[in-house]
Write an enzyme that holds these catalytic residues in place. Sequence first.
Site, PDB file in Angstrom:
ATOM      1  N   ALA A 161       0.798  -1.225   0.000  1.00 58.62           N
ATOM      2  CA  ALA A 161       0.000   0.000   0.000  1.00 58.62           C
ATOM      3  C   ALA A 161       0.832   1.278   0.000  1.00 58.62           C
ATOM      4  CB  ALA A 161      -0.943  -0.018   1.205  1.00 58.62           C
ATOM      5  N   ALA A 162       2.104   1.168   0.420  1.00 57.08           N
ATOM      6  CA  ALA A 162       2.947   2.374   0.417  1.00 57.08           C
ATOM      7  C   ALA A 162       3.711   2.528  -0.899  1.00 57.08           C
ATOM      8  CB  ALA A 162       3.932   2.324   1.589  1.00 57.08           C
TER       9      ALA A 162
ATOM     10  N   ASP B 168      -1.671  -6.148 -20.167  1.00 60.66           N
ATOM     11  CA  ASP B 168      -1.265  -6.575 -21.510  1.00 60.66           C
ATOM     12  C   ASP B 168      -2.456  -6.513 -22.462  1.00 60.66           C
ATOM     13  OD1 ASP B 168       1.357  -7.396 -20.429  1.00 60.66           O
ATOM     14  OD2 ASP B 168       0.102  -8.804 -19.340  1.00 60.66           O
TER      15      ASP B 168
ATOM     16  N   ASP C 186       1.480  -3.321   4.504  1.00 59.14           N
ATOM     17  CA  ASP C 186       2.834  -3.121   3.978  1.00 59.14           C
ATOM     18  C   ASP C 186       3.815  -3.474   5.084  1.00 59.14           C
ATOM     19  OD1 ASP C 186       5.172  -2.218   2.481  1.00 59.14           O
ATOM     20  OD2 ASP C 186       3.771  -1.110   1.221  1.00 59.14           O
TER      21      ASP C 186
ATOM     22  N   GLY D 256       1.563  -8.405  -8.068  1.00 57.81           N
ATOM     23  CA  GLY D 256       3.015  -8.479  -7.861  1.00 57.81           C
ATOM     24  C   GLY D 256       3.645  -9.537  -8.766  1.00 57.81           C
TER      25      GLY D 256
ATOM     26  N   ILE E 155       2.305   1.741  -7.298  1.00 60.12           N
ATOM     27  CA  ILE E 155       1.013   1.374  -7.923  1.00 60.12           C
ATOM     28  C   ILE E 155      -0.131   1.810  -7.008  1.00 60.12           C
ATOM     29  CG2 ILE E 155      -0.477  -0.564  -8.584  1.00 60.12           C
ATOM     30  CD1 ILE E 155       2.004  -2.021  -9.596  1.00 60.12           C
ATOM     31  N   CYS E 156       0.038   1.542  -5.728  1.00 59.34           N
ATOM     32  CA  CYS E 156      -1.040   1.851  -4.783  1.00 59.34           C
ATOM     33  C   CYS E 156      -1.275   3.350  -4.638  1.00 59.34           C
ATOM     34  CB  CYS E 156      -0.765   1.191  -3.433  1.00 59.34           C
ATOM     35  SG  CYS E 156      -1.035  -0.585  -3.557  1.00 59.34           S
TER      36      CYS E 156
ATOM     37  N   HIS F  88       2.469 -13.346 -17.922  1.00 59.24           N
ATOM     38  CA  HIS F  88       2.733 -11.901 -18.003  1.00 59.24           C
ATOM     39  C   HIS F  88       4.253 -11.755 -18.118  1.00 59.24           C
ATOM     40  CE1 HIS F  88       2.596  -7.646 -17.289  1.00 59.24           C
ATOM     41  NE2 HIS F  88       3.264  -7.751 -16.154  1.00 59.24           N
TER      42      HIS F  88
HETATM   43  P1  NAD Z   1       6.936  -0.518  -5.211  1.00 63.66           P
HETATM   44  O1  NAD Z   1       8.321  -0.988  -4.877  1.00 63.66           O
HETATM   45  O2  NAD Z   1       6.706   0.931  -5.456  1.00 63.66           O
HETATM   46  O3  NAD Z   1       5.934  -0.956  -4.060  1.00 63.66           O
HETATM   47  C1  NAD Z   1       5.915  -2.250  -3.574  1.00 63.66           C
HETATM   48  C2  NAD Z   1       5.439  -2.177  -2.144  1.00 63.66           C
HETATM   49  O4  NAD Z   1       5.284  -3.515  -1.688  1.00 63.66           O
HETATM   50  C3  NAD Z   1       6.414  -1.468  -1.211  1.00 63.66           C
HETATM   51  O5  NAD Z   1       5.729  -0.478  -0.450  1.00 63.66           O
HETATM   52  C4  NAD Z   1       6.938  -2.583  -0.335  1.00 63.66           C
HETATM   53  O6  NAD Z   1       7.260  -2.172   0.979  1.00 63.66           O
HETATM   54  C5  NAD Z   1       5.725  -3.519  -0.343  1.00 63.66           C
HETATM   55  N1  NAD Z   1       6.012  -4.877   0.089  1.00 63.66           N
HETATM   56  C6  NAD Z   1       7.135  -5.604  -0.084  1.00 63.66           C
HETATM   57  N2  NAD Z   1       7.014  -6.773   0.529  1.00 63.66           N
HETATM   58  C7  NAD Z   1       5.784  -6.804   1.105  1.00 63.66           C
HETATM   59  C8  NAD Z   1       5.076  -7.752   1.871  1.00 63.66           C
HETATM   60  N3  NAD Z   1       5.626  -8.912   2.229  1.00 63.66           N
HETATM   61  N4  NAD Z   1       3.834  -7.438   2.272  1.00 63.66           N
HETATM   62  C9  NAD Z   1       3.280  -6.274   1.957  1.00 63.66           C
HETATM   63  N5  NAD Z   1       3.895  -5.321   1.241  1.00 63.66           N
HETATM   64  C10 NAD Z   1       5.133  -5.593   0.815  1.00 63.66           C
HETATM   65  O7  NAD Z   1       6.449  -1.404  -6.448  1.00 63.66           O
HETATM   66  P2  NAD Z   1       5.221  -1.150  -7.444  1.00 63.66           P
HETATM   67  O8  NAD Z   1       5.706  -0.355  -8.591  1.00 63.66           O
HETATM   68  O9  NAD Z   1       4.037  -0.690  -6.663  1.00 63.66           O
HETATM   69  O10 NAD Z   1       5.024  -2.638  -8.007  1.00 63.66           O
HETATM   70  C11 NAD Z   1       4.598  -3.667  -7.168  1.00 63.66           C
HETATM   71  C12 NAD Z   1       4.615  -5.008  -7.919  1.00 63.66           C
HETATM   72  O11 NAD Z   1       3.690  -4.981  -8.996  1.00 63.66           O
HETATM   73  C13 NAD Z   1       5.974  -5.359  -8.539  1.00 63.66           C
HETATM   74  O12 NAD Z   1       6.218  -6.746  -8.345  1.00 63.66           O
HETATM   75  C14 NAD Z   1       5.769  -5.057 -10.003  1.00 63.66           C
HETATM   76  O13 NAD Z   1       6.649  -5.784 -10.819  1.00 63.66           O
HETATM   77  C15 NAD Z   1       4.335  -5.523 -10.155  1.00 63.66           C
HETATM   78  N6  NAD Z   1       3.631  -5.066 -11.356  1.00 63.66           N
HETATM   79  C16 NAD Z   1       2.819  -5.982 -11.971  1.00 63.66           C
HETATM   80  C17 NAD Z   1       2.106  -5.621 -13.104  1.00 63.66           C
HETATM   81  C18 NAD Z   1       1.227  -6.621 -13.821  1.00 63.66           C
HETATM   82  O14 NAD Z   1       0.741  -6.293 -14.907  1.00 63.66           O
HETATM   83  N7  NAD Z   1       0.960  -7.807 -13.285  1.00 63.66           N
HETATM   84  C19 NAD Z   1       2.219  -4.324 -13.599  1.00 63.66           C
HETATM   85  C20 NAD Z   1       3.053  -3.417 -12.945  1.00 63.66           C
HETATM   86  C21 NAD Z   1       3.772  -3.808 -11.809  1.00 63.66           C
HETATM   87  C1  LMR Z   2       4.592  -4.148 -16.610  1.00 61.98           C
HETATM   88  O1  LMR Z   2       4.241  -4.964 -17.454  1.00 61.98           O
HETATM   89  O2  LMR Z   2       4.662  -2.928 -16.846  1.00 61.98           O
HETATM   90  C2  LMR Z   2       4.906  -4.632 -15.217  1.00 61.98           C
HETATM   91  O3  LMR Z   2       4.796  -6.011 -15.117  1.00 61.98           O
HETATM   92  C3  LMR Z   2       6.204  -4.140 -14.709  1.00 61.98           C
HETATM   93  C4  LMR Z   2       7.350  -4.855 -15.374  1.00 61.98           C
HETATM   94  O4  LMR Z   2       8.251  -5.324 -14.664  1.00 61.98           O
HETATM   95  O5  LMR Z   2       7.356  -4.924 -16.608  1.00 61.98           O
END
Ligand code: NAD
Ligand code: LMR
Length: 327
Positions: free
Chosen positions: A13-14, A160, A43, A131, A17-18, A188
């Site tokens: 949440a911190a 996607d 978080d 994630g 994306i959130c 993905h």
């Molecule tokens: P970020 O680093 O800004 O935020 C991730 C947050 O997760 C941080 O606040 C961190 O403290 C927290 N975190 C880590 N371990 C944790 C746990 N055990 N429990 C709870 N919180 C925890 O990253 P982001 O940019 O917000 O991306 C988050 C994830 O989403 C990444 O794995 C990224 O690759 C993924 N993502 C997936 C897609 C998709 O299409 N599936 C798209 C974009 C990003």
């Molecule tokens: C995306 O597709 O943008 C996310 O999964 C982030 C990444 O690592 O590509």
Amino acid sequence: MTGHVKQIAVTGAAGQICYSLLFRIARGELYGPRQPISLRLLDLPQVQPALRGVVMELEDGAFPLLADVAVTDDARLAFRDIDAAILVGSRPRSKGMERRDLLATNAEIFRLQGRALNDVAKLDAKVLVVGNPANTNAMILSEHAPEFPSENITSMIRLDHNRALAQLARKALVGLEEIKGLVVWGNHSPTMFVDWSHATVAGRPLADIVADHDWYHKTLIPQVARRGTAVIEARGASSAASAANAAIDHMRDWINGSGGDWVSMGLCSDGSYGIPEGLFCGSPAICAEGQYARVADLKIRGYARVMLDRTVAELIEEREAVRALVS
Ligand code: NAD
Ligand code: LMR
């Protein structure tokens, strides 16, 4: 207003994306403009101060539907009796990494959260794993939540799908909403398969409208597959607002319906299309009345078969790799 307050857990949440996602949920974009909601934000302990800042901003948004916000670093508190969960919390990749490079770092998170889900969540809660590597993380979550229905766990391939839809609409000179029957299959990851073989515009095959099949094979498919990397290279950080948008689209359609159209969702395979049971794989689905139904009995032949088999093979590899890491 509807009586029961919907409880929504959001992890990570911190994170970035959130920072987009939470405010859109608070506006009512998942459950609609008459449904009060409560947010359970999870978080890590070390980012709780930053999370308190996010909570202040949620308060300052004066969202009429937001009944309350709880913060915690304990998954069991976050997941107790929830109606929905969006599991974002995990490490993102940086330049030069593939999403599968995150397997070791993030697998443990989903193992522990699977146990918590198993023990405290309502069995009809709807769960989305964002994630990365999202499909394999969803599989780990499900395997560690044996009493929680695997069909209520999904992974995100919607970003996607949206990326492909946007490029196709632009190329075909049609509105996004006019394209029906598009699907992104598989992982993905760069092996994902954007399949336009069932896609139509006003009943006419999209492939006939675009006509340029070289563009589909040589530009569209690789561009969508590599879009996450392109965003990381340009922004220096992984996609955030578009990922939050895709998470909203995925959950909103699951909850409220997809209007008869197909959407792409990472679903736990039931063995259909030759996808081994238990793998989480991008698949076509139609959502209605709070449920999704996998689109069944499509003919997958020739190029589509090769592409689907390739991405499924990668999911199998990830499963084997993760088995060595998490027990
Ligand atoms: P970020 O680093 O800004 O935020 C991730 C947050 O997760 C941080 O606040 C961190 O403290 C927290 N975190 C880590 N371990 C944790 C746990 N055990 N429990 C709870 N919180 C925890 O990253 P982001 O940019 O917000 O991306 C988050 C994830 O989403 C990444 O794995 C990224 O690759 C993924 N993502 C997936 C897609 C998709 O299409 N599936 C798209 C974009 C990003
Ligand atoms: C995306 O597709 O943008 C996310 O999964 C982030 C990444 O690592 O590509």
